[in-house]
Enzyme design. Structure first.
Site, PDB file in Angstrom:
ATOM      1  N   ASP A   1      32.035  28.586  75.548  1.00 50.92           N
ATOM      2  CA  ASP A   1      32.486  27.533  76.455  1.00 50.92           C
ATOM      3  C   ASP A   1      33.692  26.753  75.987  1.00 50.92           C
ATOM      4  OD1 ASP A   1      30.425  28.521  77.994  1.00 50.92           O
ATOM      5  OD2 ASP A   1      29.229  26.719  78.167  1.00 50.92           O
ATOM      6  N   ASP A   2      34.352  26.063  76.889  1.00 54.48           N
ATOM      7  CA  ASP A   2      35.335  25.003  76.602  1.00 54.48           C
ATOM      8  C   ASP A   2      36.665  25.325  76.236  1.00 54.48           C
ATOM      9  OD1 ASP A   2      32.989  23.716  77.352  1.00 54.48           O
ATOM     10  OD2 ASP A   2      32.978  22.058  75.672  1.00 54.48           O
TER      11      ASP A   2
ATOM     12  N   HIS B   1      34.632  27.516  83.931  1.00 53.57           N
ATOM     13  CA  HIS B   1      33.587  26.290  83.151  1.00 53.57           C
ATOM     14  C   HIS B   1      34.482  25.329  83.917  1.00 53.57           C
ATOM     15  CE1 HIS B   1      30.819  24.750  80.787  1.00 53.57           C
ATOM     16  NE2 HIS B   1      31.456  24.136  79.804  1.00 53.57           N
TER      17      HIS B   1
ATOM     18  N   HIS C   1      30.796  27.207  71.418  1.00 51.12           N
ATOM     19  CA  HIS C   1      32.000  26.365  71.842  1.00 51.12           C
ATOM     20  C   HIS C   1      33.166  26.972  70.895  1.00 51.12           C
ATOM     21  CE1 HIS C   1      28.818  24.312  73.278  1.00 51.12           C
ATOM     22  NE2 HIS C   1      29.431  24.040  74.492  1.00 51.12           N
TER      23      HIS C   1
HETATM   24 ZN   LIG Z   1      31.340  22.931  78.352  1.00 49.65          ZN
END
Ligand SMILES: [Zn+2]
Length: 219
Positions: free
Chosen positions: A44-45, A95, A186
């Site tokens: 993610d991210d 996301h 992440h």
């Molecule tokens: Zn996130």
């Protein structure tokens, strides 16, 4: 016909349940038996100009497919990385545009957050975005009704964003991973990327196969 599909994956001890919500009906699917020794790494991210590149190179060397949930704002300037993700066979999901809690947005703000990020990704890959990991895992029935996206949660969370220490992240991932696991990391922290590649080496040695979330769902 309009299709609604929401996937929630939750960990309850040794029991992994994937709930598939289609046209308002919840089906409980037991993942481990069908999944065999397949697991999914999810990030993610990102994308991050330095660490995502390291990660993509490392995954390519190891022949590993993963799933990336991108923040729309981070795509800007990192288009080449997104192209490489698609070329290497990774699955790319949304996301949101600016990492908001969608359940605290108005419906029109949520639409903008989801659609802008998805458009940015689709412009690069040429493929419609069909998967979302809502920030903080927060999703609602109202959102499910409005957005025909598959929501992907996770079953293994080493809290890498908090730990920021490679060996500890690897230890937590190895401790919790089992057949059918969806691992949350992440790719915006150096320790997370190093840990991910080390975990891949150790889990591959144990016989695990890394697949995208989509492949995990199909099997
Ligand atoms: Zn996130």
């Amino acid at each position: 016909m309009r299709k609604q599909k929401v996937l929630t994956v939750c960990l309850c001890g040794l029991l992994l349940l994937a709930g598939l919500w289609r046209n308002g009906q919840v089906q409980e699917v037991s993942a481990p038996a069908e999944a065999g020794r397949m697991i999914a790494l999810t990030f993610d991210d990102g994308p991050h100009p330095v660490y995502t590149r390291q990660l993509l190179d490392g995954l390519r060397e190891r022949g590993v497919k993963a799933t990336f949930f991108l923040i729309g704002q981070n795509v800007e300037g990192n288009e080449e990385l997104v192209r490489q993700m698609a070329e290497d066979g990774h699955l790319i999901g949304c996301h949101t545009e600016s990492h908001v809690d969608l359940t605290r947005c108005t419906q029109s703000e949520a639409r903008r957050e989801i659609e802008e990020a998805s458009r940015r990704i689709a412009r690069i890959t040429g493929e419609e975005v069909r998967y979302i990991r809502p920030p903080f895992g927060n999703w609602s029935e109202a959102l499910a009704e409005d957005f025909p996206l598959t929501v992907v949660k996770w079953t293994v969370d080493p809290e890498d964003w908090k730990v920021r220490e490679k060996e500890e992240i690897v230890r937590r991932v190895l401790e919790k991973t089992q057949d059918g696991s969806v691992i949350l990391l992440h790719d915006v922290y150096p320790a997370s990327v190093e840990a991910a590649l080390e975990a891949v080496d150790r889990l591959q040695a144990e016989g695990y196969q890394f697949v995208t979330v989509e492949e995990l769902l199909l099997d």
